[in-house]
Design a protein around this motif. Sequence first.
Motif, PDB file in Angstrom:
ATOM      1  N   LEU A  97      60.884  96.269  60.387  1.00 19.71           N
ATOM      2  CA  LEU A  97      60.632  97.572  59.866  1.00 19.71           C
ATOM      3  C   LEU A  97      60.258  98.564  60.628  1.00 19.71           C
ATOM      4  O   LEU A  97      60.562  99.799  60.658  1.00 19.71           O
ATOM      5  CB  LEU A  97      59.772  97.373  58.555  1.00 19.71           C
TER       6      LEU A  97
ATOM      7  N   VAL B  51      67.182  96.265  56.583  1.00 18.25           N
ATOM      8  CA  VAL B  51      66.088  95.529  56.622  1.00 18.25           C
ATOM      9  C   VAL B  51      66.202  94.506  55.100  1.00 18.25           C
ATOM     10  O   VAL B  51      66.027  93.303  55.199  1.00 18.25           O
ATOM     11  CB  VAL B  51      64.844  95.998  56.777  1.00 18.25           C
ATOM     12  N   GLU B  52      66.538  95.122  54.097  1.00 18.14           N
ATOM     13  CA  GLU B  52      66.647  94.487  52.891  1.00 18.14           C
ATOM     14  C   GLU B  52      67.482  93.484  52.876  1.00 18.14           C
ATOM     15  O   GLU B  52      67.484  92.317  52.251  1.00 18.14           O
ATOM     16  CB  GLU B  52      66.639  95.567  51.819  1.00 18.14           C
TER      17      GLU B  52
ATOM     18  N   SER C  95      66.065 101.235  55.556  1.00 19.08           N
ATOM     19  CA  SER C  95      65.247 100.128  54.390  1.00 19.08           C
ATOM     20  C   SER C  95      66.504  99.349  54.100  1.00 19.08           C
ATOM     21  O   SER C  95      66.316  97.926  53.546  1.00 19.08           O
ATOM     22  CB  SER C  95      64.395 100.806  53.585  1.00 19.08           C
TER      23      SER C  95
END
Length: 171
Positions: free
Chosen positions: A49, A12-13, A9
């Motif tokens: 994601l 992706v963030e 994550s």
Amino acid sequence: MAMLNQVSSQDVETLYFNHHGWLLGWLRRKLDNSFDAADLAHDTFVRVLRKRELEALREPRAYLCAIARDLAVSHWRRQALEQAWLETLATLPEPIVPSLEQRALILETLEQIALILDALPMRVRQIFLLSQIDGLTYPQIAAQLGVSINVVQKAMVRALMQCYKVLYRGG
């Protein structure tokens, strides 16, 4: 060969933070519509994601553009199908017009058909449509395209197997 890494994550963030604004602007210019651009930018990151592995990105913008471009093509195809469907509905007598639920199901089915056809090589798609839409026989298709009947038969088998795969095995 590029290394494949598990998508975290955090990855992706970081990708989102660094490139979302740019991607949104790029999509706005392509689509000429802020609302659709925002939806497709969101869907692009949702696709990122969903990936279990992510190739080490040397060109994150090119990567995001490729995903967004595929989503835009699907968006335009859906709009074209919807427009064609609405034009067809406009020609129907009032008692025949399907309900909103039926319209949604028909539009969804048309979109599935378009996706199946898009996945076929051009020649296979052409042969399939000549057979199924135009109602031509295999010899007629072979003569029209200048190929053997065997080529037409093999193309039809390939097209029907793709339809079966998508409809009965989920892709």
